[in-house]
Design a protein around this motif. Sequence first.
Motif, PDB file in Angstrom:
ATOM      1  N   GLU B  67     -13.945  -5.043   8.344  1.00 30.34           N
ATOM      2  CA  GLU B  67     -13.452  -3.533   7.770  1.00 30.34           C
ATOM      3  C   GLU B  67     -13.636  -3.923   6.300  1.00 30.34           C
ATOM      4  N   THR B  68     -14.195  -2.511   5.707  1.00 31.01           N
ATOM      5  CA  THR B  68     -13.768  -2.466   4.361  1.00 31.01           C
ATOM      6  C   THR B  68     -12.575  -1.992   3.929  1.00 31.01           C
ATOM      7  N   ASP B  69     -11.619  -2.403   3.185  1.00 26.58           N
ATOM      8  CA  ASP B  69     -10.810  -1.407   2.424  1.00 26.58           C
ATOM      9  C   ASP B  69     -10.984  -0.923   1.102  1.00 26.58           C
ATOM     10  N   ILE B  70     -10.295   0.143   0.896  1.00 28.39           N
ATOM     11  CA  ILE B  70     -10.461   0.649  -0.446  1.00 28.39           C
ATOM     12  C   ILE B  70      -9.001   0.197  -1.248  1.00 28.39           C
ATOM     13  N   VAL B  71      -9.159  -0.556  -2.087  1.00 31.12           N
ATOM     14  CA  VAL B  71      -8.056  -1.340  -2.800  1.00 31.12           C
ATOM     15  C   VAL B  71      -7.670  -0.633  -4.384  1.00 31.12           C
ATOM     16  N   PHE B  72      -6.384  -0.222  -4.506  1.00 30.89           N
ATOM     17  CA  PHE B  72      -5.962   0.208  -5.867  1.00 30.89           C
ATOM     18  C   PHE B  72      -4.701  -0.814  -6.267  1.00 30.89           C
ATOM     19  N   ALA B  73      -4.592  -1.090  -7.418  1.00 36.16           N
ATOM     20  CA  ALA B  73      -3.368  -1.577  -7.828  1.00 36.16           C
ATOM     21  C   ALA B  73      -2.066  -0.623  -7.771  1.00 36.16           C
ATOM     22  N   SER B  74      -1.150  -0.997  -7.183  1.00 35.18           N
ATOM     23  CA  SER B  74      -0.088  -0.072  -6.759  1.00 35.18           C
ATOM     24  C   SER B  74       0.495   0.562  -7.768  1.00 35.18           C
ATOM     25  N   GLY B  75       0.806   0.111  -8.820  1.00 33.28           N
ATOM     26  CA  GLY B  75       1.606   0.544 -10.257  1.00 33.28           C
ATOM     27  C   GLY B  75       0.871   1.695 -10.738  1.00 33.28           C
ATOM     28  N   SER B  76      -0.417   1.854 -10.601  1.00 31.47           N
ATOM     29  CA  SER B  76      -1.333   2.845 -11.311  1.00 31.47           C
ATOM     30  C   SER B  76      -1.815   3.886 -10.411  1.00 31.47           C
ATOM     31  N   VAL B  77      -1.291   3.964  -9.119  1.00 27.15           N
ATOM     32  CA  VAL B  77      -1.871   5.043  -8.233  1.00 27.15           C
ATOM     33  C   VAL B  77      -1.398   6.362  -8.719  1.00 27.15           C
ATOM     34  N   LYS B  78      -2.254   7.370  -8.648  1.00 25.49           N
ATOM     35  CA  LYS B  78      -2.140   8.693  -8.962  1.00 25.49           C
ATOM     36  C   LYS B  78      -2.263   9.389  -7.741  1.00 25.49           C
ATOM     37  N   CYS B  94      -1.634   1.930   2.860  1.00 27.53           N
ATOM     38  CA  CYS B  94      -0.475   0.780   3.103  1.00 27.53           C
ATOM     39  C   CYS B  94      -0.333   0.307   1.766  1.00 27.53           C
ATOM     40  N   THR B  95       0.782  -0.114   1.483  1.00 29.43           N
ATOM     41  CA  THR B  95       1.084  -0.750   0.512  1.00 29.43           C
ATOM     42  C   THR B  95       1.445  -2.411   0.396  1.00 29.43           C
ATOM     43  N   THR B  96       0.868  -3.401  -0.246  1.00 28.75           N
ATOM     44  CA  THR B  96       1.103  -4.677   0.178  1.00 28.75           C
ATOM     45  C   THR B  96       2.307  -5.174  -0.982  1.00 28.75           C
ATOM     46  N   VAL B  97       3.094  -6.167  -0.337  1.00 31.94           N
ATOM     47  CA  VAL B  97       3.855  -6.975  -1.335  1.00 31.94           C
ATOM     48  C   VAL B  97       3.912  -8.342  -1.018  1.00 31.94           C
ATOM     49  N   SER B  98       3.860  -9.279  -1.977  1.00 34.42           N
ATOM     50  CA  SER B  98       3.953 -10.744  -1.823  1.00 34.42           C
ATOM     51  C   SER B  98       5.190 -10.811  -1.106  1.00 34.42           C
ATOM     52  N   HIS B 146       9.806   7.458  -1.260  1.00 32.69           N
ATOM     53  CA  HIS B 146      10.560   7.506  -2.374  1.00 32.69           C
ATOM     54  C   HIS B 146      11.713   8.755  -2.248  1.00 32.69           C
ATOM     55  N   ARG B 147      12.807   8.686  -2.520  1.00 33.52           N
ATOM     56  CA  ARG B 147      13.850   9.521  -2.294  1.00 33.52           C
ATOM     57  C   ARG B 147      13.507  10.948  -3.072  1.00 33.52           C
ATOM     58  N   LYS B 148      12.817  10.997  -4.181  1.00 33.53           N
ATOM     59  CA  LYS B 148      12.297  12.327  -4.795  1.00 33.53           C
ATOM     60  C   LYS B 148      11.384  12.840  -3.861  1.00 33.53           C
ATOM     61  N   ARG B 158       2.988  10.620  -1.815  1.00 31.08           N
ATOM     62  CA  ARG B 158       2.680   9.370  -1.371  1.00 31.08           C
ATOM     63  C   ARG B 158       2.307   8.512  -2.686  1.00 31.08           C
ATOM     64  N   ALA B 159       1.914   9.062  -3.768  1.00 27.30           N
ATOM     65  CA  ALA B 159       1.485   8.464  -4.826  1.00 27.30           C
ATOM     66  C   ALA B 159       2.925   8.209  -5.507  1.00 27.30           C
ATOM     67  N   LEU B 160       3.888   8.956  -5.674  1.00 30.53           N
ATOM     68  CA  LEU B 160       5.275   8.592  -6.047  1.00 30.53           C
ATOM     69  C   LEU B 160       5.792   7.383  -5.435  1.00 30.53           C
ATOM     70  N   THR B 161       5.774   7.446  -4.241  1.00 31.49           N
ATOM     71  CA  THR B 161       6.248   6.529  -3.453  1.00 31.49           C
ATOM     72  C   THR B 161       5.606   4.829  -3.620  1.00 31.49           C
ATOM     73  N   VAL B 162       4.221   4.913  -3.843  1.00 35.35           N
ATOM     74  CA  VAL B 162       3.535   3.765  -4.122  1.00 35.35           C
ATOM     75  C   VAL B 162       3.727   3.485  -5.627  1.00 35.35           C
ATOM     76  N   ALA B 163       3.803   4.170  -6.488  1.00 37.23           N
ATOM     77  CA  ALA B 163       3.677   3.957  -7.991  1.00 37.23           C
ATOM     78  C   ALA B 163       5.333   3.432  -8.116  1.00 37.23           C
ATOM     79  N   GLU B 164       6.251   3.930  -7.650  1.00 40.58           N
ATOM     80  CA  GLU B 164       7.462   3.487  -7.890  1.00 40.58           C
ATOM     81  C   GLU B 164       7.880   2.140  -7.369  1.00 40.58           C
ATOM     82  N   PHE B 165       7.217   2.026  -6.105  1.00 41.21           N
ATOM     83  CA  PHE B 165       7.323   0.700  -5.423  1.00 41.21           C
ATOM     84  C   PHE B 165       6.439  -0.286  -6.209  1.00 41.21           C
TER      85      PHE B 165
END
Lengths: 271, 271
Positions: B67-78, B94-98, B146-148, B158-165
């Motif tokens: 499978e091919t995944d589209i990948v973004f760095a989480s902090g910059s997700v809009k 999905c959002t990865t975490v080390s 995210h709580r907001k 979802r962008a708020l959740t990802v970027a804040e995470f």
Amino acid sequence: MVELASTEVSSNPHIEDFSTNLFVYTNFLIFTLNPNTDTMGDIQAALADLKSGKPIFIYDADGREEETDIVFASGSVKHADIRFMRQNGGGLICTTVSDGVAEKIGLPFLVDVFKTAQAVHPVLRNSLPDTLPYDTKSAFSITINHRKCYTGITDIDRALTVAEFGNLVRDVDVGTCEYPLKSFTKAFRVPGHVFLLRTSKELLKDRNGHTELSTAMCLMAKLPPTATICEMMGNNGKALSKTDARKFAESQGFIFLEGHEVQEVWKTWSG
Amino acid sequence: MVELASTEVSSNPHIEDFSTNLFVYTNFLIFTLNPNTDTMGDIQAALADLKSGKPIFIYDADGREEETDIVFASGSVKHADIRFMRQNGGGLICTTVSDGVAEKIGLPFLVDVFKTAQAVHPVLRNSLPDTLPYDTKSAFSITINHRKCYTGITDIDRALTVAEFGNLVRDVDVGTCEYPLKSFTKAFRVPGHVFLLRTSKELLKDRNGHTELSTAMCLMAKLPPTATICEMMGNNGKALSKTDARKFAESQGFIFLEGHEVQEVWKTWSG
């Protein structure tokens, strides 16, 4: 067309346990509304579409989520339907199950699983929903894959999971599945890529969510109490507006319903 | 363009605990591969794209998920990036975490949560993964909002959740977050609509999944160890083929990588 016109008015005494034998409650004649009203016509057409494997579109309510979900009866879901949902919906593809069937299989609310695990996993202690802005609780149950899935995420895999879960719900609901829990664990792997949603106990009496609205439509269509649903997203970052969702549904020849229309007919149907 | 060309060859002694202070390991000069090779050029371009908020495309491996995944760095997700993923990917977002940051926050593997809850919820006893066809374990952690967020599923939510995470992971990673667990539960609600994926302990030494490949790319880009990813589906019910995924990525001016290319550069980078 399903047979909805009623020659004898009767409420359904089994509605308090709506997940019991489908064969029993289909013997009751159920509709009292005049089938000539617009609402009744739309509901009839929507039930016929659900039975024939087509999608219907349900908007919950102004002031609630204000979202439209694409809804299929789970048992008839094909991989093209999963594609239809992800391309035209874009939200999560989730499969509902009535409280009664969930109870027989032993499918918990995810919140209850997380509460059980709080002692070992402190992150679950102060993060569970207490302040949902539009409802009092989350309908999420566990996530599943059918054991014959490969990755679980392809349209073919998700359709297999959904349709096989639909078959299990049907068998548990009509009482032909002797060991619901064992049948579930034999067929499905957890966690997976299809999200189960468990309805509230009293269905639309308790909650006006898509989980309950779509499952109620399955019951009124005399189908097993499980629908597969996906929220429709817009291109502006928000949920697709009610106007645009209706426009899309009607442009494709599908029925668009609002929650209050389902509620109206359900109240009569369920007595 | 990020500075990848190396004048001094050095392995990274911090790789066994790659989630520790980002400022520490960015001081090491890291690349030994000749930047003139095709692989190195593609990796360099991909790291630059990740840093500037663009997506990159990663195919795992023939014989694995394929499978091919589209990948973004989480902090910059809009929110437009969430739309890009659901419209051009179609899988789960999905959002990865080390492993290191997950350990500090206390984010468990979902399988471990379910194991803890087995005594109370028997459905979790015989349904946990033991026979995944392509791997030994599932990377799923818990799901969050995210709580907001309002519903949690819109692109904006979802962008708020990802970027804040992403911001939390950054702070935990560099050590500026004093109470990782408390900061997490203050900011996020569980269960939610964004799926956390926890990497294996030794990252690419242990596992060649998209969770590890994408997180390794973030680390090599000197970004916090969290990527947001989505599988690409085809119109035939299966995952989009490698050929078609590469064609799509290149037609949009984005970089397409294969797992073995990431592995090759990572081995040198991580010593």
